[in-house]
Design a protein around this motif. Structure first.
Motif, PDB file in Angstrom:
ATOM      1  N   ASP A 192       0.755  -1.056   0.011  1.00 27.01           N
ATOM      2  CA  ASP A 192      -0.078   0.054   0.014  1.00 27.01           C
ATOM      3  C   ASP A 192       0.920   1.289  -0.088  1.00 27.01           C
ATOM      4  OD1 ASP A 192      -2.230   1.675   0.072  1.00 27.01           O
ATOM      5  OD2 ASP A 192      -2.525   1.368   2.044  1.00 27.01           O
ATOM      6  N   GLU A 193       1.094   1.933  -1.343  1.00 21.11           N
ATOM      7  CA  GLU A 193       1.942   3.055  -1.509  1.00 21.11           C
ATOM      8  C   GLU A 193       3.278   2.930  -0.934  1.00 21.11           C
ATOM      9  OE1 GLU A 193      -0.925   6.921  -1.494  1.00 21.11           O
ATOM     10  OE2 GLU A 193      -0.904   6.068   0.638  1.00 21.11           O
ATOM     11  N   GLY A 198       0.073   6.896  -3.634  1.00 26.46           N
ATOM     12  CA  GLY A 198      -1.168   6.888  -4.477  1.00 26.46           C
ATOM     13  C   GLY A 198      -1.567   5.729  -5.291  1.00 26.46           C
ATOM     14  N   SER A 199      -0.629   4.872  -5.208  1.00 26.07           N
ATOM     15  CA  SER A 199      -0.914   3.454  -5.870  1.00 26.07           C
ATOM     16  C   SER A 199      -0.927   2.237  -4.979  1.00 26.07           C
ATOM     17  CB  SER A 199       0.234   3.273  -7.159  1.00 26.07           C
ATOM     18  OG  SER A 199       0.205   1.965  -7.453  1.00 26.07           O
ATOM     19  N   THR A 200      -1.676   1.215  -5.007  1.00 27.96           N
ATOM     20  CA  THR A 200      -1.861   0.062  -4.096  1.00 27.96           C
ATOM     21  C   THR A 200      -1.653  -1.196  -4.887  1.00 27.96           C
ATOM     22  OG1 THR A 200      -3.162   1.048  -2.486  1.00 27.96           O
ATOM     23  CG2 THR A 200      -3.056  -1.179  -2.130  1.00 27.96           C
ATOM     24  N   THR A 223      -4.768   4.173  -4.989  1.00 25.84           N
ATOM     25  CA  THR A 223      -4.938   4.003  -3.515  1.00 25.84           C
ATOM     26  C   THR A 223      -6.519   4.444  -2.859  1.00 25.84           C
ATOM     27  OG1 THR A 223      -2.757   4.306  -3.224  1.00 25.84           O
ATOM     28  CG2 THR A 223      -4.296   4.604  -1.301  1.00 25.84           C
ATOM     29  N   THR A 224      -7.099   5.637  -3.475  1.00 21.69           N
ATOM     30  CA  THR A 224      -8.357   5.851  -3.202  1.00 21.69           C
ATOM     31  C   THR A 224      -9.504   4.966  -3.338  1.00 21.69           C
ATOM     32  OG1 THR A 224      -8.486   7.340  -4.974  1.00 21.69           O
ATOM     33  CG2 THR A 224      -7.849   8.290  -3.052  1.00 21.69           C
ATOM     34  N   ARG A 225      -9.279   4.123  -4.823  1.00 21.39           N
ATOM     35  CA  ARG A 225     -10.468   3.220  -4.946  1.00 21.39           C
ATOM     36  C   ARG A 225      -9.875   2.043  -4.360  1.00 21.39           C
ATOM     37  NH1 ARG A 225      -9.710   5.402 -10.474  1.00 21.39           N
ATOM     38  NH2 ARG A 225      -8.295   3.684 -11.195  1.00 21.39           N
ATOM     39  N   TYR A 226      -9.003   1.402  -4.033  1.00 25.25           N
ATOM     40  CA  TYR A 226      -8.664   0.360  -3.145  1.00 25.25           C
ATOM     41  C   TYR A 226      -9.206   0.563  -1.741  1.00 25.25           C
ATOM     42  CZ  TYR A 226      -6.296  -2.866  -0.395  1.00 25.25           C
ATOM     43  OH  TYR A 226      -5.768  -3.725   0.863  1.00 25.25           O
ATOM     44  N   GLN A 227      -9.054   1.653  -1.397  1.00 25.41           N
ATOM     45  CA  GLN A 227      -9.565   1.954   0.003  1.00 25.41           C
ATOM     46  C   GLN A 227     -11.055   1.588   0.306  1.00 25.41           C
ATOM     47  OE1 GLN A 227      -8.030   5.633   0.917  1.00 25.41           O
ATOM     48  NE2 GLN A 227      -6.036   5.128   1.644  1.00 25.41           N
ATOM     49  N   SER A 228     -11.709   2.006  -0.604  1.00 18.93           N
ATOM     50  CA  SER A 228     -13.267   1.779  -0.976  1.00 18.93           C
ATOM     51  C   SER A 228     -13.801   0.342  -1.094  1.00 18.93           C
ATOM     52  CB  SER A 228     -14.043   2.952  -1.572  1.00 18.93           C
ATOM     53  OG  SER A 228     -13.577   2.837  -2.800  1.00 18.93           O
ATOM     54  N   SER A 230     -11.494  -2.907  -1.158  1.00 15.33           N
ATOM     55  CA  SER A 230     -10.490  -3.841  -0.898  1.00 15.33           C
ATOM     56  C   SER A 230     -11.064  -5.135  -0.725  1.00 15.33           C
ATOM     57  CB  SER A 230      -9.738  -3.455   0.450  1.00 15.33           C
ATOM     58  OG  SER A 230     -10.690  -3.431   1.422  1.00 15.33           O
TER      59      SER A 230
END
Length: 254
Positions: A192-193, A198-200, A223-228, A230
């Protein structure tokens, strides 16, 4: 005086064209773009397939095996791997909306990218197939190291400078080894970053018929899309990894 051999020049034109394509292409596209007679284009494309430089998928589209600069046995292995993986990669790209990458490990412990299916979203993760990737701080690299011989992994960690690519990069060798254990237990590697802010990155193993890990399947996610999403993304990636492994002949014991 023009000393080009016509068939040789056409083969090089075809290789260069396929190398520049981000998606598999049909024979009619090759003919339209390069201006070859259909019979010649088909013969050249089939020669690339027979030699392991390209594959032809289930919809008769051609895609180049990008890591095909090595001995023929390696090319054949990578072509079989890509043939099994590519339709599943495209499906995963469309289901997840994220970029999918297939990679293998070389003899020095570095990950070598074979193919990618790039996200169609405006903001997306992308990689250069010919570029280098630090295994110690990427999801794909860690996944492949976690399933490598322990002595060779220790040698890799002792040899490679462990540089913090971002403030989140884990660079302590013992901490990285602990991550390897978690990867083996969880069946997924997550960075994770740690390589790019900004990239996961997420990666799961691809297993051959004998159960050994022969490749890694990676999702590169903003990353912001991964967080929502996962849980959803990890489940989709694991399912895709299972499908490719089964296409290679692996059957998980129940």
């Amino acid at each position: 005086m023009n000393t080009e051999v016509k068939s040789g020049a056409r083969m090089l034109d075809l290789l260069e064209y396929l190398a520049g394509c981000s998606e598999p292409v049909k024979l009619k596209d090759i003919v339209a773009t390069l201006g070859f007679p259909k019979s010649s284009a088909h013969a050249l494309a089939q020669t690339l397939v027979s030699r392991g430089y390209a594959i032809q998928d289930s919809t008769e589209r051609y895609v180049l095996v990008h890591a095909s600069r090595h001995r023929s046995a390696t090319r054949a292995h990578e072509a079989r791997l890509l043939s099994a993986a590519h339709p599943v990669m495209e499906q995963l790209r469309d289901v997840s909306g994220e970029t999918v990458v297939l990679a293998v490990r070389n003899t020095r412990g570095e990950s070598k990218r074979l193919a990618k299916c790039v996200s169609r979203q405006a903001i997306r993760f992308d990689v250069d197939l010919d570029g280098n990737s630090e295994s110690y701080c990427t999801a794909t690299g860690r996944l492949l190291l976690a399933h490598w011989d322990a002595a060779l992994t220790d040698a890799y960690l002792a040899r490679v400078p462990l540089i913090a690519r971002t403030p989140k990069t884990v660079i302590d060798p013992d901490a990285i080894r602990a991550l390897f254990v978690r990867i083996q237990e969880d069946g997924v590697s997550i960075c994770d970053e740690e390589h790019i802010l900004g990239s996961t990155g997420l990666a799961v193993p691809i297993r051959g018929r004998d159960g050994s890990v022969v490749a890694a399947l990676n999702l590169g996610v903003v990353t912001t899309r991964y967080q929502s999403r996962s849980g959803e993304l990890i489940a989709a990636l694991k399912d895709a990894g299972r499908q490719i492994s089964e296409r290679l002949g692996y059957r998980e014991s129940r």
